[in-house]
Scaffold this active site. Structure first.
Site, short mmCIF file in Angstrom:
data_model
loop_
_atom_site.label_atom_id
_atom_site.label_comp_id
_atom_site.label_asym_id
_atom_site.label_seq_id
_atom_site.Cartn_x
_atom_site.Cartn_y
_atom_site.Cartn_z
N GLU C 31 7.03 -1.21 9.56
CA GLU C 31 6.21 -1.30 8.72
C GLU C 31 5.75 -2.15 7.49
O GLU C 31 7.20 -1.93 6.84
CB GLU C 31 5.95 0.47 8.23
CG GLU C 31 4.39 0.47 7.88
CD GLU C 31 3.46 2.09 7.77
OE1 GLU C 31 4.85 2.56 6.60
OE2 GLU C 31 3.24 2.30 7.34
N HIS C 33 5.47 -2.73 3.60
CA HIS C 33 5.55 -2.11 2.38
C HIS C 33 5.73 -3.21 1.00
O HIS C 33 7.02 -3.15 0.09
CB HIS C 33 7.14 -1.01 2.59
CG HIS C 33 6.89 0.06 3.22
ND1 HIS C 33 7.34 0.46 4.40
CD2 HIS C 33 6.91 1.17 2.48
CE1 HIS C 33 7.32 1.20 4.80
NE2 HIS C 33 7.08 2.04 3.75
N ASP C 42 10.86 3.78 5.57
CA ASP C 42 10.48 4.74 6.17
C ASP C 42 11.96 4.95 7.26
O ASP C 42 12.22 6.36 6.43
CB ASP C 42 9.48 4.70 6.58
CG ASP C 42 7.99 4.75 5.95
OD1 ASP C 42 8.33 4.47 4.89
OD2 ASP C 42 6.90 4.69 7.05
N HIS C 117 7.48 9.18 7.34
CA HIS C 117 6.16 7.85 7.56
C HIS C 117 4.95 9.09 8.24
O HIS C 117 4.92 10.07 8.59
CB HIS C 117 6.43 6.82 8.94
CG HIS C 117 5.48 6.57 9.35
ND1 HIS C 117 4.69 5.45 8.98
CD2 HIS C 117 4.60 6.43 10.74
CE1 HIS C 117 3.93 5.11 9.52
NE2 HIS C 117 3.74 5.28 10.51
N GLU C 119 2.02 9.20 8.96
CA GLU C 119 0.85 8.78 10.08
C GLU C 119 1.96 10.01 11.35
O GLU C 119 0.88 9.75 12.14
CB GLU C 119 0.49 7.44 10.70
CG GLU C 119 -0.30 6.62 9.84
CD GLU C 119 -0.04 6.57 8.02
OE1 GLU C 119 1.88 6.62 8.38
OE2 GLU C 119 -0.70 5.51 7.68
N HIS C 171 1.96 4.84 -0.89
CA HIS C 171 2.72 3.49 -0.13
C HIS C 171 3.40 1.85 -0.82
O HIS C 171 2.55 2.08 -0.81
CB HIS C 171 1.82 3.58 0.83
CG HIS C 171 2.50 2.12 2.21
ND1 HIS C 171 3.62 2.98 2.92
CD2 HIS C 171 2.49 0.92 1.93
CE1 HIS C 171 3.33 1.67 4.17
NE2 HIS C 171 3.37 0.85 3.72
N GLU C 176 8.46 5.51 -3.42
CA GLU C 176 9.42 4.60 -2.68
C GLU C 176 9.79 3.43 -3.04
O GLU C 176 11.06 3.48 -2.23
CB GLU C 176 7.81 4.69 -0.95
CG GLU C 176 7.76 5.41 -0.39
CD GLU C 176 6.87 4.66 0.51
OE1 GLU C 176 6.68 5.73 2.02
OE2 GLU C 176 6.40 3.11 1.16
#
Lengths: 251, 251, 251, 251, 251, 251
Positions: C31, C33, C42, C117, C119, C171, C176
């Site tokens: 994903e 970032h 992630d 993650h 989701e 995010h 992170e």
């Protein structure tokens, strides 16, 4: 009083004339809501918000889905309570996809899904995404829960006596009880509202479900201080907020 | 008046006490029913029969499924009419399977499915068969449409002025119109009932659907001579007949 | 340094001896970032937490799942960014179910899923629920994200310079970025960290996705003030917190 | 004698030349047919009608499907008889969809499905509907059972000695036995034809299946008075009737 | 040393620039490989070949799939060995389909799948076929195992001391062991390499699996005479051979 | 001559008596086989081997599946030839699973699947594995192709004039042509057998399929030197070899 918004009451010829309007699909659940509220709370709430929003935007309201995705212990009490009648995720997803496809087939291009059950979200969104890939920009599909668009100051007003536990734990508690007292007072057993400490939010999920993390009543936070007046305060704030979202999203 | 039979009105604690009783799942459809009847006919009929049967057998009635399997031209007018909002077969099947599984999980062992939409049958039965393989003799699952158990002499009484076209074609016609006049007269537009010849039954199915095999109104047989009295005659015959079936099947 | 925990490095005979221990499945994503972090954030985070937890509880760590469920605009930037390579919900669910089944088949009864993650959650839980129905009390399956068990005071320490935007919006932001600076500093392009205002959280979901609700960088909240030290603070808090959860849940 | 119609006997080059013609897919079943008829009755009937129709319309006939959807007690004796080898609904549906897709891929646009098994209908139609959505008006797909297009006066001729029980109950009875005596007399054990009263038609479905609602022989109505001559009468009526349907439907 | 080829290390902005290049998806397995090799052999091999090929064609390499389709007794030892963690066929197929769809969505049109697990092939190809029907000539999808493109004379060089048992039986034997000694020597336990006769290839498949057709070690052919040099010989032959295939196939 | 082995010819009472015997399911395909062989080759071969094996072991033979999994270019010519009518993998898998389940339900515990189509294997095995997990040791399921159990010396005898191209490429070539000349000579157009060089085996798979890798006739290796005698040599070797496998596997 919202009878003329309900597509179930229309003939097909009446329905056909509405295809340029917004069509609203309320999605609830059949789920335990403690000793003072009935199993249909989420369905009633989804419908009642849908009618009030529909009225403001000249929308039509489709028959609600009365069964939703699986209740989880720390957002709905979970599957161990009798009366919590849940669908598998893929079933809810397929159901929503089929209905969206049929709305589009009948000429609708502005679809609003109004969910009142915390756990439904992920599977409704998966359905929306997969349908949207087929239709592109021609069809707009919107999902809102009734609680997300509430203005922050309303939370303060409603939680004047008990602390706000967060939306996941607001189950059979002040907001749902107040809304039911406003929408459908006969279905609320006020004498069964008991004092209860707020449950702690989950920092993990375990299966099989640990029975002792949910109070035996199924109530996750106190419903004390609920009132029809608070229900009205919520409705009077949320409905115009969602109307604004709808107008921008479908604009 | 049947409020105490509806599981949506119960708390989970009230529901829990009913688990040795029969639980009834009404399944309808959202489907065109001509210019004089609303889209919800099949759902209303499924519910109203369910309540009356439930009352006689001390059963409980679950929230109805308002969306059913695909309407076909010569039993429901078919998918080309706006307002006919259909599910794929596998979706209806999954929905029924999930709900049966949840009833069983909550301790129910006598499940009655009451369908009022001709096309639902095959997919409900597939669901029943696949669930039944898991539960064996411990759980009994029964399906009836409301029309199959009607006594033959009632057909003669109801069709005293117009010929009986067979059940597939009895769509938006005398029986459905009479039942709606009895159950929910406000939803019937009597002035829109028109004379129409009975459509010929199908001897084949073709896709894409031939538009000209269905009258433009969506009515497959005449609704003339419908009356609330005839609705009552049907109900007074069918309800005890289904009660007999239920008692024998779950006995 | 955690080489001896990784089941990929074991022979089958070494693996066989571990079947009474906890087995950990890290689930990440591929994903976007932002401009300063790589696509694997992630997955790296899921693995690095898994190793540190595994070490404390004498667990073993299975190969991570590098692809996760669909990124959403206001929790991951969404599908419109190149490099966000997402699975359908049912695919992730099936994948997790198959792997749980195989762990159980090999004799493991304590399974910890560590997701990094946002989701992924709903579809992992659906998999856990469906597997758990087969295994009952014999097998315990636990899911934690790395952020939920963080102690509240650590949030204050980490967000000393920028406001905490909530976990959905965290995010490519401070947590992170700090964790990546601690775990894998070579993969962080510190010069690409830019000031950005926190995005507003979603009060609705619309498809097709509105492009203008996500900043063009894909960063949802400022990563300024990130540091390897903050990464260490998080790890030193979260690892023992999860170890406690694990011990209680599998106890 | 119909060897040149069967696509299994053609080379691919011969088959390729037929793509503007009608292609016929016979669908039968493997199902008990009492003590006097073999398990293949429905497949033989589907094929034999297909060949005779194919000959009249210069069509080609694809290999029959020998396994069909689940036999029900009061239309086929049901699943409890050995030798009734049934497919799940979704399997039959997928099978028909894949084959339709391949016919279309090879250039055919006129597809006739000839079913000889009562219970197949709903799942074949679901397959036809889902395929037809992809192909629109370019491809026409037609389904007929062999019995629906029979002229009413033929029913009187065939049922001159025993009453017509309705098509659902015409299982291993006069029409199927007569057709087998005409098409494949060696497979009929005439000495095993016994007198039996017609079973009563179902007014409900119950699972698990009640064993005592089906006669122990599996014959649902008397096959007495069956003859090859009656078989011929049926064929000579049905084949031209279906040819008419085909011409109109594909015209 | 291949860090710049790995898409997991890229930011989305770096990844976006590669969309006209070949994207490589390595697919391995988690599977027993005898007492001398780790469970990750197939994943390591898929990755290492992918990196070397990627380097030659300026391709990028996606995160590998570490779980593959079910090991069979006479090509991988089968499911009875602990550590063999297999996916159902439909799961692997869905996983590959979703990832291909996402690559295409991000603008890639040249996709190379590099599999190192014998049993994966059929389900990867099904995924490729179903995706390719959607994309037609715009997207080219290529699958190679690492062994099929090996030049015949290399087989002779590698099998100078032990007989070549065929690719199905080359499990945990000379080629896999030599490649691991070349790619990742620390993961090879040379002292555990034992003499073993080649297993006989299967002429049939039986379920439940017969335990005695696989040696208790899980090694299907002798790994004696393995060496890093032989690993290099294989790599130096296979990599340019696959590069040739890629250039022709995507040319 | 094998009429009494075919379950389609049995009544249910005759079938019921066979439940302790082996039941054989032949699986073929509808697939191009060049200009000299018909589309049904694989189905005929599967059936004819099944009958001869059935006779030796007192088995019964179920109706063959006439449609198989997707033909690939270098083992069957592929999907681009008209007359190749293929199923999706999951459809074949479901079909085989349903039929196995029904055999078991009828009391059979020894099931032999005889496939004559190269590409069927993986999906049949997936079906066998998934069924076998339900039945454990009580039910044994065996799959053989007709070619794998052939003795090596027979290959030499049959390929006395043309080289053996490997089983994948033996499509419409010497073995299939010889077997058809032996089993069903009328269906072989000997004058259409042409000289052709053996195609090169695939070292990769590409989609969309490259048309020029298959000869325009669809024949992958020369059928010259085919004869009914060679067909008989194959049959006389393979049948007893499979009988031996069956006896050992079900012993």
């Amino acid at each position: 009083m919202y009878e003329n918004l309900k597509i179930e009451n229309m003939t097909w010829q009446e329905f056909e004339k509405k295809k340029d309007n917004v069509i609203i699909l309320p999605i609830g659940a059949t789920e335990q809501h403690g000793p003072h509220l009935p199993l249909c709370v989420d369905t009633i709430l989804a419908q009642e918000f849908a009618y009030r929003i529909g009225e403001k935007i000249d929308g039509v309201v489709a028959p609600a889905l009365s069964y939703g995705y699986k209740s989880k212990p720390l957002s709905g009490g979970g599957p161990l309570f009798p009366g919590t009648i849940d669908l598998n995720g893929i079933t809810l997803q397929s159901l929503v996809m089929d209905i969206i496809d049929e709305f589009v087939c009948d000429g609708f291009t502005k679809i609003l899904i109004l969910s009142a059950h915390f756990e439904n979200e992920a599977f409704i969104i998966e359905a929306m995404d997969l349908c949207s890939r087929k239709y592109g920009d021609k069809v707009k599909i919107l999902l809102t829960n009734w609680w997300d668009p509430m203005s922050p100051d309303i939370i303060d007003k409603v939680f004047d006596k008990v602390p706000f536990p967060g939306w996941a734990l607001e189950h059979a508690a002040v907001t749902e009880t107040s809304l039911m007292m406003y929408f459908s007072p006969k279905l609320v057993k006020e004498d069964k509202i008991i004092n209860t400490d707020n449950v702690s939010p989950a920092t993990y999920f375990r299966y099989p479900i640990e029975k002792d993390i949910v109070p035996p009543t199924g109530v996750l936070a106190s419903a004390k201080s609920s009132s029809a007046e608070k229900g009205k305060i919520i409705v009077d704030n949320v409905v115009p907020n969602i109307v604004k979202i709808v107008k921008r999203a479908f604009g």
